[in-house]
Design a protein around this motif. Structure first.
Motif, PDB file in Angstrom:
ATOM      1  N   TYR A   1      -8.003  -0.705   9.839  1.00  0.00           N
ATOM      2  CA  TYR A   1      -7.470  -0.335   8.352  1.00  0.00           C
ATOM      3  C   TYR A   1      -6.150   0.350   8.262  1.00  0.00           C
ATOM      4  N   PRO A   2      -5.246   0.090   8.901  1.00  0.00           N
ATOM      5  CA  PRO A   2      -3.912   0.577   9.012  1.00  0.00           C
ATOM      6  C   PRO A   2      -3.386   0.723   7.432  1.00  0.00           C
ATOM      7  N   GLU A   3      -3.642  -0.269   6.715  1.00  0.00           N
ATOM      8  CA  GLU A   3      -3.077  -0.177   5.316  1.00  0.00           C
ATOM      9  C   GLU A   3      -3.321   0.904   4.365  1.00  0.00           C
ATOM     10  N   VAL A   4      -4.511   1.429   4.558  1.00  0.00           N
ATOM     11  CA  VAL A   4      -4.858   2.486   4.015  1.00  0.00           C
ATOM     12  C   VAL A   4      -4.165   4.015   4.331  1.00  0.00           C
ATOM     13  N   LEU A   5      -3.896   3.804   5.721  1.00  0.00           N
ATOM     14  CA  LEU A   5      -3.164   4.996   6.312  1.00  0.00           C
ATOM     15  C   LEU A   5      -1.707   5.102   5.648  1.00  0.00           C
ATOM     16  N   GLU A   6      -1.235   3.847   5.483  1.00  0.00           N
ATOM     17  CA  GLU A   6       0.074   3.631   4.857  1.00  0.00           C
ATOM     18  C   GLU A   6      -0.001   4.073   3.559  1.00  0.00           C
ATOM     19  N   GLU A   7      -0.967   3.831   2.875  1.00  0.00           N
ATOM     20  CA  GLU A   7      -1.233   4.261   1.411  1.00  0.00           C
ATOM     21  C   GLU A   7      -1.146   5.783   1.239  1.00  0.00           C
ATOM     22  N   ILE A   8      -2.071   6.459   2.099  1.00  0.00           N
ATOM     23  CA  ILE A   8      -2.069   7.868   2.280  1.00  0.00           C
ATOM     24  C   ILE A   8      -0.672   8.456   2.668  1.00  0.00           C
ATOM     25  N   ARG A   9       0.061   7.820   3.404  1.00  0.00           N
ATOM     26  CA  ARG A   9       1.557   8.258   3.711  1.00  0.00           C
ATOM     27  C   ARG A   9       2.285   8.126   2.478  1.00  0.00           C
ATOM     28  N   GLY A  10       2.196   7.192   1.874  1.00  0.00           N
ATOM     29  CA  GLY A  10       3.161   6.945   0.751  1.00  0.00           C
ATOM     30  C   GLY A  10       2.595   8.206  -0.534  1.00  0.00           C
ATOM     31  N   ILE A  11       1.136   8.244  -0.482  1.00  0.00           N
ATOM     32  CA  ILE A  11       1.244   9.471  -1.313  1.00  0.00           C
ATOM     33  C   ILE A  11       1.516  10.773  -0.962  1.00  0.00           C
ATOM     34  N   ALA A  12       1.430  11.060   0.222  1.00  0.00           N
ATOM     35  CA  ALA A  12       1.979  12.255   0.822  1.00  0.00           C
ATOM     36  C   ALA A  12       3.356  12.405   0.802  1.00  0.00           C
ATOM     37  N   ALA A  13       4.270  11.232   0.811  1.00  0.00           N
ATOM     38  CA  ALA A  13       5.669  11.423   0.617  1.00  0.00           C
ATOM     39  C   ALA A  13       6.082  11.706  -0.987  1.00  0.00           C
ATOM     40  N   GLY A  14       5.050  11.029  -1.746  1.00  0.00           N
ATOM     41  CA  GLY A  14       5.396  10.994  -3.295  1.00  0.00           C
ATOM     42  C   GLY A  14       5.158  12.546  -3.729  1.00  0.00           C
ATOM     43  N   GLN A  15       4.227  13.026  -2.968  1.00  0.00           N
ATOM     44  CA  GLN A  15       3.566  14.571  -3.365  1.00  0.00           C
ATOM     45  C   GLN A  15       4.412  15.594  -2.620  1.00  0.00           C
TER      46      GLN A  15
ATOM     47  N   HIS B   1       0.778  -1.133   0.169  1.00  0.00           N
ATOM     48  CA  HIS B   1      -0.084  -0.085  -0.015  1.00  0.00           C
ATOM     49  C   HIS B   1       0.861   1.116   0.098  1.00  0.00           C
ATOM     50  N   ASP B   2       2.059   1.268   0.741  1.00  0.00           N
ATOM     51  CA  ASP B   2       2.857   2.422   0.909  1.00  0.00           C
ATOM     52  C   ASP B   2       3.571   2.491  -0.521  1.00  0.00           C
ATOM     53  N   GLU B   3       3.901   1.606  -1.064  1.00  0.00           N
ATOM     54  CA  GLU B   3       4.794   1.683  -2.351  1.00  0.00           C
ATOM     55  C   GLU B   3       3.863   2.423  -3.615  1.00  0.00           C
ATOM     56  N   ALA B   4       2.674   1.749  -3.391  1.00  0.00           N
ATOM     57  CA  ALA B   4       1.559   2.158  -4.429  1.00  0.00           C
ATOM     58  C   ALA B   4       1.134   3.503  -4.434  1.00  0.00           C
ATOM     59  N   GLY B   5       1.102   3.937  -3.083  1.00  0.00           N
ATOM     60  CA  GLY B   5       0.746   5.482  -2.917  1.00  0.00           C
ATOM     61  C   GLY B   5       2.084   6.161  -3.169  1.00  0.00           C
ATOM     62  N   TYR B   6       3.052   5.935  -2.909  1.00  0.00           N
ATOM     63  CA  TYR B   6       4.311   6.777  -2.964  1.00  0.00           C
ATOM     64  C   TYR B   6       4.661   6.811  -4.761  1.00  0.00           C
ATOM     65  N   GLU B   7       4.414   5.732  -5.251  1.00  0.00           N
ATOM     66  CA  GLU B   7       4.785   5.902  -6.655  1.00  0.00           C
ATOM     67  C   GLU B   7       3.720   6.809  -7.432  1.00  0.00           C
ATOM     68  N   TRP B   8       2.445   6.575  -7.164  1.00  0.00           N
ATOM     69  CA  TRP B   8       1.539   7.446  -7.827  1.00  0.00           C
ATOM     70  C   TRP B   8       1.595   8.909  -7.231  1.00  0.00           C
ATOM     71  N   GLY B   9       1.719   9.038  -5.873  1.00  0.00           N
ATOM     72  CA  GLY B   9       1.808  10.677  -5.798  1.00  0.00           C
ATOM     73  C   GLY B   9       3.164  11.273  -6.367  1.00  0.00           C
ATOM     74  N   ARG B  10       4.376  10.597  -6.545  1.00  0.00           N
ATOM     75  CA  ARG B  10       5.611  10.957  -7.116  1.00  0.00           C
ATOM     76  C   ARG B  10       5.238  11.088  -8.578  1.00  0.00           C
ATOM     77  N   LYS B  11       4.498  10.173  -9.244  1.00  0.00           N
ATOM     78  CA  LYS B  11       4.173  10.339 -10.808  1.00  0.00           C
ATOM     79  C   LYS B  11       3.428  11.818 -10.979  1.00  0.00           C
ATOM     80  N   LEU B  12       2.615  12.024 -10.002  1.00  0.00           N
ATOM     81  CA  LEU B  12       1.643  13.198 -10.204  1.00  0.00           C
ATOM     82  C   LEU B  12       2.637  14.474  -9.981  1.00  0.00           C
ATOM     83  N   LEU B  13       3.466  14.446  -8.914  1.00  0.00           N
ATOM     84  CA  LEU B  13       4.448  15.601  -8.903  1.00  0.00           C
ATOM     85  C   LEU B  13       5.160  15.892  -9.998  1.00  0.00           C
TER      86      LEU B  13
END
Length: 335
Positions: free
Chosen positions: A55-69, A10-22
């Motif tokens: 549902y800690p996994e979804v918080l991990e995804e949001i954390r990844g998005i925030a880091a990527g963004q 979840h964290d990696e998926a969020g980070y990659e997407w957030g970074r792509k948008l950035l």
């Protein structure tokens, strides 16, 4: 409609997407169509411990998005965790029925006109033992309708929250079900356990032939299942089951919810010759009465429409208003 495929944790998926948008120059926080108020921040902070538990996994995804963004996670959580519990919200229609081997879920997603660019179609194939799924959303991370690899499909409609709790909101609850449930019965049991922040309905079907409308919120939950008495189930933006009607809000703009509800019922009462999928599409495009034919001057529209046949394991989607655009089959997700 933007199309994305997510892999990894979840964290990696969020980070990659957030970074792509950035890299593309896009800021998710800049695109939010409402202010991130102190109320939203406080509400998200109160809900967060319940996400950490359930549902800690979804918080991990949001954390990844925030880091990527390179954005503040707290603000992203304020946007996402308050959805459906704190307005504005979308207005939608759902229906489900069985016709021989066909097990159909149909859903119109109604939102602000011109918001198609906010809409996403997502395929998730994540690590950690969660089910793969395809879903559609106007709020990244959360899902509004979708189907998973086991043939469990569900769609939500928001209900005006005359009471609010702390917990998971409608879009998070639906995604939780797509990741963890194989049947309608399993989804019902999950919803009996999870704390809820918002009021909503879920219309769900599975490959075994079960279907139900689940009306629920912080005040409780009631279910109407497909059976000998109910040849179809449907939901709009209000509660209709007897035990839930005391929680209906009066005098609000619910985007013609009762008219849409009557249209679905009258369609199923009519004599039909079309096959199951064509019939579902005809109902959703307004052939039997008002469902998506909003006046453009109001700023309202149907921004996508989905039809899932989990019996035949096929998906169709109209990316726009189905009264003006055509459905196309999507064969990318095999379930």
């Amino acid at each position: 409609m933007d199309h994305q495929v997510f892999h990894g944790t979840h964290d990696e998926a969020g980070y990659e997407w957030g970074r792509k948008l950035l890299r593309e120059g896009r800021s998710l926080l800049a695109d939010v169509p409402f202010p991130v108020t102190k109320e939203r921040v406080r509400f998200a902070e109160a809900c967060r411990p319940l996400y950490e538990k359930w549902y800690p996994e979804v918080l991990e995804e949001i954390r990844g998005i925030a880091a990527g963004q390179q954005a503040e996670q707290k603000k992203l959580e304020a946007v996402l965790l308050g959805m459906y519990a704190i307005l504005p919200e979308n207005r939608c229609s759902c229906l489900a029925f069985r016709d021989g081997a066909h097990m159909i879920l149909g859903r119109n997603s109604d939102f602000l006109a011109g918001s198609e660019q906010m809409s996403m179609n997502c395929i998730y194939r994540l690590d950690g033992g969660c089910a793969s799924f395809q879903g559609n959303t106007t709020a990244f991370v959360e899902m509004e309708d979708g189907v998973n690899e086991y043939g469990f499909a569900a769609g939500l409609t928001s209900v005006y929250p005359i009471c609010r709790g702390y917990g998971l909101n409608a879009g998070m609850l639906l995604r939780y079900g797509l990741e963890r449930c194989r049947t309608v019965e399993a989804f019902e049991k999950v919803l009996e356990t999870l704390p809820m922040a918002s009021c909503q309905t879920f219309t769900a079907v599975d490959a075994a032939g079960a279907a139900a409308v689940i009306e629920c919120g912080p005040m409780g939950m009631k279910v109407c299942r497909l059976d000998e008495e109910h040849s179809f189930v449907a939901a709009v933006n209000a509660f209709h089951l007897d035990a839930m009607t005391p929680y209906r809000a009066e005098g609000i703009d619910d985007w013609n919810a009762e008219e849409r509800y009557r249209t679905i019922h009258s369609a199923f009462a009519s004599e039909r010759t079309a096959d199951a999928v064509s019939f579902a599409m005809d109902v959703l495009r307004g052939t039997y009465g008002f469902l998506c034919q909003y006046d453009p001057a109001t700023g309202k529209d149907t921004v996508w429409s989905s039809v899932y046949d989990v019996g035949a394991r096929r998906i169709w989607r109209c990316e726009g208003n189905p009264s003006r655009k055509e459905y196309e089959e999507d064969g990318r997700f095999v379930f």
